[in-house]
Design a protein around this motif. Structure first.
Motif, PDB file in Angstrom:
ATOM      1  N   SER A  77      26.263  -3.644  97.632  1.00  0.00           N
ATOM      2  CA  SER A  77      26.913  -4.552  98.576  1.00  0.00           C
ATOM      3  C   SER A  77      27.631  -3.808  99.692  1.00  0.00           C
ATOM      4  O   SER A  77      28.039  -4.417 100.680  1.00  0.00           O
ATOM      5  N   GLY A  78      27.772  -2.502  99.539  1.00  0.00           N
ATOM      6  CA  GLY A  78      28.448  -1.694 100.542  1.00  0.00           C
ATOM      7  C   GLY A  78      27.487  -0.800 101.293  1.00  0.00           C
ATOM      8  O   GLY A  78      26.851  -1.212 102.263  1.00  0.00           O
ATOM      9  N   ALA A  79      27.340   0.445 100.830  1.00  0.00           N
ATOM     10  CA  ALA A  79      26.529   1.432 101.544  1.00  0.00           C
ATOM     11  C   ALA A  79      25.075   0.996 101.696  1.00  0.00           C
ATOM     12  O   ALA A  79      24.488   1.117 102.776  1.00  0.00           O
ATOM     13  N   VAL A  80      24.479   0.485 100.628  1.00  0.00           N
ATOM     14  CA  VAL A  80      23.053   0.146 100.686  1.00  0.00           C
ATOM     15  C   VAL A  80      22.815  -1.027 101.635  1.00  0.00           C
ATOM     16  O   VAL A  80      21.860  -1.023 102.422  1.00  0.00           O
ATOM     17  N   ASP A  81      23.675  -2.026 101.575  1.00  0.00           N
ATOM     18  CA  ASP A  81      23.549  -3.145 102.504  1.00  0.00           C
ATOM     19  C   ASP A  81      23.658  -2.657 103.948  1.00  0.00           C
ATOM     20  O   ASP A  81      22.888  -3.079 104.823  1.00  0.00           O
ATOM     21  N   GLN A  82      24.597  -1.745 104.187  1.00  0.00           N
ATOM     22  CA  GLN A  82      24.743  -1.204 105.537  1.00  0.00           C
ATOM     23  C   GLN A  82      23.508  -0.405 105.951  1.00  0.00           C
ATOM     24  O   GLN A  82      23.052  -0.475 107.098  1.00  0.00           O
ATOM     25  N   HIS A  83      22.940   0.343 105.009  1.00  0.00           N
ATOM     26  CA  HIS A  83      21.714   1.086 105.312  1.00  0.00           C
ATOM     27  C   HIS A  83      20.601   0.151 105.782  1.00  0.00           C
ATOM     28  O   HIS A  83      19.899   0.433 106.759  1.00  0.00           O
ATOM     29  N   MET A  84      20.424  -0.942 105.061  1.00  0.00           N
ATOM     30  CA  MET A  84      19.351  -1.868 105.423  1.00  0.00           C
ATOM     31  C   MET A  84      19.604  -2.491 106.799  1.00  0.00           C
ATOM     32  O   MET A  84      18.670  -2.681 107.588  1.00  0.00           O
ATOM     33  N   ALA A  85      20.867  -2.783 107.095  1.00  0.00           N
ATOM     34  CA  ALA A  85      21.198  -3.315 108.418  1.00  0.00           C
ATOM     35  C   ALA A  85      20.879  -2.295 109.501  1.00  0.00           C
ATOM     36  O   ALA A  85      20.366  -2.641 110.578  1.00  0.00           O
ATOM     37  N   TRP A  86      21.174  -1.039 109.232  1.00  0.00           N
ATOM     38  CA  TRP A  86      20.895   0.014 110.207  1.00  0.00           C
ATOM     39  C   TRP A  86      19.393   0.227 110.393  1.00  0.00           C
ATOM     40  O   TRP A  86      18.920   0.426 111.514  1.00  0.00           O
ATOM     41  N   ILE A  87      18.645   0.205 109.297  1.00  0.00           N
ATOM     42  CA  ILE A  87      17.195   0.379 109.402  1.00  0.00           C
ATOM     43  C   ILE A  87      16.593  -0.779 110.197  1.00  0.00           C
ATOM     44  O   ILE A  87      15.716  -0.586 111.048  1.00  0.00           O
ATOM     45  N   GLN A  88      17.081  -1.981 109.934  1.00  0.00           N
ATOM     46  CA  GLN A  88      16.628  -3.137 110.712  1.00  0.00           C
ATOM     47  C   GLN A  88      16.965  -2.957 112.187  1.00  0.00           C
ATOM     48  O   GLN A  88      16.150  -3.231 113.072  1.00  0.00           O
ATOM     49  N   ARG A  89      18.162  -2.491 112.466  1.00  0.00           N
ATOM     50  CA  ARG A  89      18.586  -2.257 113.850  1.00  0.00           C
ATOM     51  C   ARG A  89      17.645  -1.287 114.557  1.00  0.00           C
ATOM     52  O   ARG A  89      17.373  -1.424 115.765  1.00  0.00           O
ATOM     53  N   ALA A  90      17.122  -0.318 113.810  1.00  0.00           N
ATOM     54  CA  ALA A  90      16.218   0.677 114.379  1.00  0.00           C
ATOM     55  C   ALA A  90      14.817   0.132 114.631  1.00  0.00           C
ATOM     56  O   ALA A  90      13.986   0.817 115.242  1.00  0.00           O
ATOM     57  N   GLY A  91      14.546  -1.078 114.153  1.00  0.00           N
ATOM     58  CA  GLY A  91      13.221  -1.658 114.341  1.00  0.00           C
ATOM     59  C   GLY A  91      12.188  -1.153 113.356  1.00  0.00           C
ATOM     60  O   GLY A  91      10.996  -1.428 113.495  1.00  0.00           O
ATOM     61  N   VAL A  92      12.638  -0.408 112.351  1.00  0.00           N
ATOM     62  CA  VAL A  92      11.735   0.126 111.325  1.00  0.00           C
ATOM     63  C   VAL A  92      11.544  -0.935 110.249  1.00  0.00           C
ATOM     64  O   VAL A  92      12.521  -1.471 109.716  1.00  0.00           O
ATOM     65  N   GLY A  93      10.298  -1.217 109.903  1.00  0.00           N
ATOM     66  CA  GLY A  93      10.038  -2.290 108.956  1.00  0.00           C
ATOM     67  C   GLY A  93       9.845  -1.861 107.525  1.00  0.00           C
ATOM     68  O   GLY A  93       9.907  -2.688 106.612  1.00  0.00           O
TER      69      GLY A  93
END
Length: 340
Positions: A77-93
């Protein structure tokens, strides 16, 4: 006032920009993701951060210091959720999950990462690592295990352009001479060899490189791309922003690949898309989101790391400074994924 300003700046870095429309993601852009970290608050002890004889939390086995600090890969709910948000922000699917065998620490965390990825519309492919005792036959069994255990997740990656088959990257594939047992996997899976030696890709369904140092001198890539197309293989060359492992591997002799304020990363993207190197590949694989030991990260690195340890940062990347520089590589990746 200073405290409020600091909080506002932190939120600006950690929170991806809100979007009124669904985020466009490139599922053919894959990024290597490492779920091997731990800290006392979540796992009871530090994992990986002490590599090279270091003592977290301020002193870690990396030349860059994460914006999130030495996090735990099980903090869903913390680091991993933020990672997924960042990967999405990068446009990487698609993230490529580093997997170290059945029952491993990384295996135990896979359900949580899959759930987090699904929340952000991301897909998960698999990086089969060289755990102790790995063989060609155990790899066959591993693929069956992963398909059965995780295949029902909405985040489980299958490539529609290649028969809806899942993807399994085999790191250090050259360490095994005979891969003939994996031949039957080709019908329903894409298993990629890590090599540029075409004599070592028999029985595999694809080829990737991982090594960002080699990408600076892509000798023979035109021939590899042509061979892959002619033989129905997936070509997924690897790129990255740089490489440095001095703190994680004291006394190492591996060359450092400087980031050059982002010029290295742009050069590598241009290299894999260049017609002289085979033109647009099936997939582009990015080394890496968070391999902190090797300094190949796109994950935000702190612009104010602990002092006295010689940490680098992303200052100056694409003209960004301070907190804005921390996410510079995510945003530049979005620029490139929009063109691929």
């Amino acid at each position: 006032m200073r405290i409020l300003l600091a909080v506002a700046m932190a939120l600006a870095v950690l929170t991806p920009p809100a979007t009124a429309e669904p985020v466009a993601l490139s599922e053919k852009t894959h990024i290597f993701y490492y779920p091997w970290y731990g800290n006392p608050a979540v796992s009871g002890s530090y994992r990986h951060w002490p590599q090279g004889g270091h003592q977290p939390p301020q002193d870690i086995g990396a030349d860059l210091y994460p914006t999130l600090g030495p996090y735990d890969s099980g903090d869903f709910s913390g680091a991993v959720d933020q990672h997924m948000a960042w990967i999405q922000r990068a446009g990487v699917g698609t993230l490529v999950y580093s997997w170290w065998g059945r029952g491993s620490y990384e295996d135990s965390l896979a359900p949580g990462v899959l759930a987090a990825a699904a929340k952000y519309g991301l897909k998960v492919a698999w990086h089969l690592e060289p755990y102790g005792g790995r063989t060609a036959q155990s790899t066959v069994d591993d693929v069956a295990y992963i398909n059965e255990r995780y295949g029902s997740s909405p985040a489980f990656y299958r490539d529609a352009a290649h028969g809806d088959r899942p993807a399994f990257y085999v790191f250090d594939s050259l360490s095994i001479a005979d891969w003939s047992p994996i031949e039957p996997l080709r019908a329903n899976n894409i298993v990629l060899a890590q090599t540029t030696d075409l004599s070592r890709v028999t029985h595999f369904g694809g080829i990737y490189t991982y090594d960002v140092l080699a990408t600076m001198n892509p000798v023979g890539w035109q021939g590899i791309a042509d061979y892959a197309r002619a033989n129905g293989l997936v070509w997924a060359p690897s790129i990255g922003p740089g490489y440095v492992d001095d703190r994680a591997v004291p006394g190492n002799t591996t060359p450092t690949l400087a980031r050059e304020d982002g010029r290295t990363y742009d050069t590598q993207w241009s290299t894999v898309l260049d017609p002289a190197n085979g033109g647009e590949p099936d997939w582009v694989s990015i080394t890496s989101f968070n391999e902190w030991h090797e300094g190949s990260t796109l994950e935000p690195a702190s612009s104010t790391p602990p002092s006295g340890f010689g940490y680098q940062d992303y200052e100056g990347a694409y003209g960004k400074v301070g907190a804005e520089a921390e996410t510079a590589y995510l945003d530049r990746t979005r620029h490139w994924t929009s063109q691929f």
